[in-house]
Design a protein around this motif. Structure first.
Motif, PDB file in Angstrom:
ATOM      1  N   LYS A  98      50.904  44.044  42.865  1.00  0.00           N
ATOM      2  CA  LYS A  98      51.013  43.298  41.608  1.00  0.00           C
ATOM      3  C   LYS A  98      51.137  44.356  40.517  1.00  0.00           C
ATOM      4  O   LYS A  98      50.153  45.011  40.155  1.00  0.00           O
ATOM      5  CB  LYS A  98      49.792  42.410  41.378  1.00  0.00           C
ATOM      6  CG  LYS A  98      49.830  41.627  40.055  1.00  0.00           C
ATOM      7  CD  LYS A  98      48.631  40.702  39.924  1.00  0.00           C
ATOM      8  CE  LYS A  98      48.572  40.053  38.545  1.00  0.00           C
ATOM      9  NZ  LYS A  98      49.769  39.243  38.250  1.00  0.00           N
ATOM     10  N   ASN A 100      51.609  46.108  37.033  1.00  0.00           N
ATOM     11  CA  ASN A 100      51.404  45.945  35.596  1.00  0.00           C
ATOM     12  C   ASN A 100      52.582  46.486  34.803  1.00  0.00           C
ATOM     13  O   ASN A 100      52.878  46.020  33.702  1.00  0.00           O
ATOM     14  CB  ASN A 100      50.109  46.662  35.177  1.00  0.00           C
ATOM     15  CG  ASN A 100      49.904  46.695  33.683  1.00  0.00           C
ATOM     16  OD1 ASN A 100      50.428  47.590  33.009  1.00  0.00           O
ATOM     17  ND2 ASN A 100      49.160  45.745  33.148  1.00  0.00           N
ATOM     18  N   LEU A 139      46.190  34.797  40.735  1.00  0.00           N
ATOM     19  CA  LEU A 139      46.459  35.817  39.719  1.00  0.00           C
ATOM     20  C   LEU A 139      47.950  36.033  39.466  1.00  0.00           C
ATOM     21  O   LEU A 139      48.316  36.878  38.647  1.00  0.00           O
ATOM     22  CB  LEU A 139      45.827  37.148  40.140  1.00  0.00           C
ATOM     23  CG  LEU A 139      44.301  37.182  40.199  1.00  0.00           C
ATOM     24  CD1 LEU A 139      43.831  38.503  40.785  1.00  0.00           C
ATOM     25  CD2 LEU A 139      43.696  36.959  38.820  1.00  0.00           C
ATOM     26  N   GLU A 140      48.780  35.261  40.168  1.00  0.00           N
ATOM     27  CA  GLU A 140      50.225  35.504  40.124  1.00  0.00           C
ATOM     28  C   GLU A 140      50.775  35.539  38.700  1.00  0.00           C
ATOM     29  O   GLU A 140      51.582  36.398  38.351  1.00  0.00           O
ATOM     30  CB  GLU A 140      50.952  34.430  40.936  1.00  0.00           C
ATOM     31  CG  GLU A 140      52.455  34.634  41.001  1.00  0.00           C
ATOM     32  CD  GLU A 140      53.152  33.540  41.800  1.00  0.00           C
ATOM     33  OE1 GLU A 140      54.338  33.726  42.129  1.00  0.00           O
ATOM     34  OE2 GLU A 140      52.507  32.512  42.087  1.00  0.00           O
ATOM     35  N   LYS A 141      50.337  34.630  37.851  1.00  0.00           N
ATOM     36  CA  LYS A 141      50.881  34.524  36.495  1.00  0.00           C
ATOM     37  C   LYS A 141      49.999  35.197  35.447  1.00  0.00           C
ATOM     38  O   LYS A 141      50.281  35.109  34.254  1.00  0.00           O
ATOM     39  CB  LYS A 141      51.080  33.048  36.124  1.00  0.00           C
ATOM     40  CG  LYS A 141      51.975  32.268  37.082  1.00  0.00           C
ATOM     41  CD  LYS A 141      53.363  32.884  37.184  1.00  0.00           C
ATOM     42  CE  LYS A 141      54.254  32.074  38.129  1.00  0.00           C
ATOM     43  NZ  LYS A 141      55.590  32.701  38.298  1.00  0.00           N
ATOM     44  N   ARG A 142      48.938  35.850  35.879  1.00  0.00           N
ATOM     45  CA  ARG A 142      48.026  36.475  34.919  1.00  0.00           C
ATOM     46  C   ARG A 142      48.403  37.936  34.696  1.00  0.00           C
ATOM     47  O   ARG A 142      48.766  38.649  35.634  1.00  0.00           O
ATOM     48  CB  ARG A 142      46.575  36.399  35.418  1.00  0.00           C
ATOM     49  CG  ARG A 142      46.062  34.984  35.563  1.00  0.00           C
ATOM     50  CD  ARG A 142      44.563  34.991  35.733  1.00  0.00           C
ATOM     51  NE  ARG A 142      44.069  33.695  36.163  1.00  0.00           N
ATOM     52  CZ  ARG A 142      42.789  33.409  36.335  1.00  0.00           C
ATOM     53  NH1 ARG A 142      41.866  34.326  36.094  1.00  0.00           N
ATOM     54  NH2 ARG A 142      42.405  32.208  36.741  1.00  0.00           N
ATOM     55  N   ASN A 143      48.296  38.388  33.462  1.00  0.00           N
ATOM     56  CA  ASN A 143      48.547  39.785  33.126  1.00  0.00           C
ATOM     57  C   ASN A 143      47.233  40.550  33.152  1.00  0.00           C
ATOM     58  O   ASN A 143      46.302  40.227  32.425  1.00  0.00           O
ATOM     59  CB  ASN A 143      49.178  39.882  31.733  1.00  0.00           C
ATOM     60  CG  ASN A 143      50.562  39.258  31.685  1.00  0.00           C
ATOM     61  OD1 ASN A 143      51.350  39.428  32.616  1.00  0.00           O
ATOM     62  ND2 ASN A 143      50.864  38.549  30.619  1.00  0.00           N
ATOM     63  N   LEU A 144      47.147  41.550  34.023  1.00  0.00           N
ATOM     64  CA  LEU A 144      45.972  42.399  34.111  1.00  0.00           C
ATOM     65  C   LEU A 144      46.289  43.754  33.485  1.00  0.00           C
ATOM     66  O   LEU A 144      47.456  44.099  33.276  1.00  0.00           O
ATOM     67  CB  LEU A 144      45.550  42.561  35.569  1.00  0.00           C
ATOM     68  CG  LEU A 144      45.260  41.255  36.320  1.00  0.00           C
ATOM     69  CD1 LEU A 144      44.891  41.554  37.769  1.00  0.00           C
ATOM     70  CD2 LEU A 144      44.147  40.470  35.637  1.00  0.00           C
ATOM     71  N   THR A 307      38.418  36.544  42.120  1.00  0.00           N
ATOM     72  CA  THR A 307      39.315  36.280  40.994  1.00  0.00           C
ATOM     73  C   THR A 307      38.663  36.692  39.676  1.00  0.00           C
ATOM     74  O   THR A 307      39.283  37.349  38.832  1.00  0.00           O
ATOM     75  CB  THR A 307      39.699  34.790  40.948  1.00  0.00           C
ATOM     76  OG1 THR A 307      40.299  34.417  42.196  1.00  0.00           O
ATOM     77  CG2 THR A 307      40.686  34.510  39.821  1.00  0.00           C
ATOM     78  N   TRP A 308      37.403  36.324  39.488  1.00  0.00           N
ATOM     79  CA  TRP A 308      36.699  36.653  38.243  1.00  0.00           C
ATOM     80  C   TRP A 308      36.503  38.162  38.100  1.00  0.00           C
ATOM     81  O   TRP A 308      36.667  38.711  37.009  1.00  0.00           O
ATOM     82  CB  TRP A 308      35.348  35.937  38.198  1.00  0.00           C
ATOM     83  CG  TRP A 308      35.459  34.464  38.009  1.00  0.00           C
ATOM     84  CD1 TRP A 308      36.434  33.780  37.339  1.00  0.00           C
ATOM     85  CD2 TRP A 308      34.540  33.473  38.497  1.00  0.00           C
ATOM     86  NE1 TRP A 308      36.195  32.425  37.390  1.00  0.00           N
ATOM     87  CE2 TRP A 308      35.032  32.212  38.090  1.00  0.00           C
ATOM     88  CE3 TRP A 308      33.364  33.525  39.234  1.00  0.00           C
ATOM     89  CZ2 TRP A 308      34.377  31.022  38.390  1.00  0.00           C
ATOM     90  CZ3 TRP A 308      32.706  32.342  39.540  1.00  0.00           C
ATOM     91  CH2 TRP A 308      33.205  31.101  39.116  1.00  0.00           C
ATOM     92  N   THR A 311      39.674  39.857  37.142  1.00  0.00           N
ATOM     93  CA  THR A 311      40.010  39.531  35.759  1.00  0.00           C
ATOM     94  C   THR A 311      39.130  40.299  34.779  1.00  0.00           C
ATOM     95  O   THR A 311      39.595  40.750  33.728  1.00  0.00           O
ATOM     96  CB  THR A 311      39.852  38.016  35.511  1.00  0.00           C
ATOM     97  OG1 THR A 311      40.699  37.307  36.424  1.00  0.00           O
ATOM     98  CG2 THR A 311      40.267  37.648  34.095  1.00  0.00           C
TER      99      THR A 311
END
Length: 317
Positions: A98, A100, A139-144, A307-308, A311
């Motif tokens: 994934k 960034n 988390l696919e659509k989340r920006n980390l 997941t948390w 994040t």
């Protein structure tokens, strides 16, 4: 026309009443862990035991690759071989990135997908594969603020072969840029759910997880340190976190077991049946019959926790 409109309105009102009363079935709501359960079910019931180097290990690897390719991830296989006695065996890790795109910093999340020949490897370790696959989708659509590498290790059950190969092939620069490695292993059977980490400041991912669990009312624990060989909050070097720890990388490790039992070293998972991993009892059928609701509860907790944590790591950078 007015009569028709009145009839339509009456029909909508009646349908709404039926829906609210439960006479018309709504689509079932998905909870964290539901998708992980489907993965566990497929790996254990459709494929079965996944002994290192076997055709079933290959089938499991192909399944994992296929599931990862459905997501916005760069997926590749890292092939390796290992020798035990006079026999050389082929296996492979699956690595999904994934990206960034703005940093070289990364977190590695890993679990082994092989199993022993006894049982079907539901607890050890289809459980962790399922949790990571569901988390990757969540988390696919989340920006980390960093890259995540989801790594599925082959041949763990014969000496941590996959994780050793991966860690030993990391460059000095990659090791330097690795914020931490989170390992998952055997999440279903144990009486309690745990997270471990390194000693002192090296346990910050564990401490982050425990803080999140406290706020979210998740019954996550850590090793209480009853056995002096394993100080409070730590664990042994018997799973895929060990090769990364040896490289000086911060680790965290999730599992389900019971540190109050046996030699108080985390190996005796349940008060009722002792150890489940590496036995004929490591099946969904046995776990769901003997521990009603535990499988779903643990998958829910671990999927949410992973997941948390992924994040919230941004707060620690």
């Amino acid at each position: 026309m007015k009569t028709f409109k009145k009839s339509m309105i009456a029909g909508v009102v009646a349908f709404s009443a039926l829906f609210a009363a439960g006479s018309v079935s709504a689509a079932p709501k998905k909870f964290a862990g539901d998708l992980a359960y489907e993965h566990v079910q497929y790996l254990t019931e459709e494929i079965g035991p996944r002994v290192a180097g076997s055709a079933n290990e290959t089938k499991a690897r192909e399944y994992i690759v296929n599931e990862l390719e459905k997501l916005d991830l760069k997926v590749e296989e890292q092939e390796f071989s290992y020798t035990r006695g006079k026999n050389t065996t082929e296996s492979a890790n699956v690595v999904a990135l994934k990206d960034n795109k703005h940093t070289d910093k990364q977190v590695i999340v890993g679990a082994h997908y092989d199993s022993v020949s006894m049982g079907k490897g539901a607890d050890d370790n289809a459980s962790s594969v399922g949790v990571i696959l569901e988390t990757a989708k969540a988390l696919e659509k989340r920006n980390l603020n960093y890259d995540v590498k989801f790594v599925f290790f082959g041949a763990e059950e014969v000496g941590l072969q996959g994780s050793k190969y991966y860690a030993n092939n990391m460059s000095d620069e990659e090791i330097e840029n690795t914020i931490g490695m989170i390992n998952l292993d055997s999440l279903l059977a144990g009486d309690h759910i745990y997270v471990y980490g390194g000693a002192g400041e090296d346990g910050w991912i564990r401490d982050l997880a425990l803080d999140i669990a406290d706020k979210k009312k998740i019954p996550l624990q850590t090793n209480p340190g009853i056995n002096p060989e394993y100080p409070e909050g730590t664990t042994g070097d018997w799973s895929d976190h060990a090769p990364f720890k040896a490289k000086g990388i911060t680790i965290a490790y999730f599992e389900a077991t019971n540190w109050q039992l046996g030699d108080q070293d985390g190996y005796t998972q349940t008060e009722e049946h002792g150890g489940v991993w590496h036995t004929k009892n490591d099946t969904l059928e046995f776990l769901e019959r003997e521990f009603p609701g535990r499988v779903q509860e643990h998958l829910n907790h671990f999927t949410n926790m992973l997941t948390w944590v992924l994040t919230d790591i941004k707060k620690e950078l």
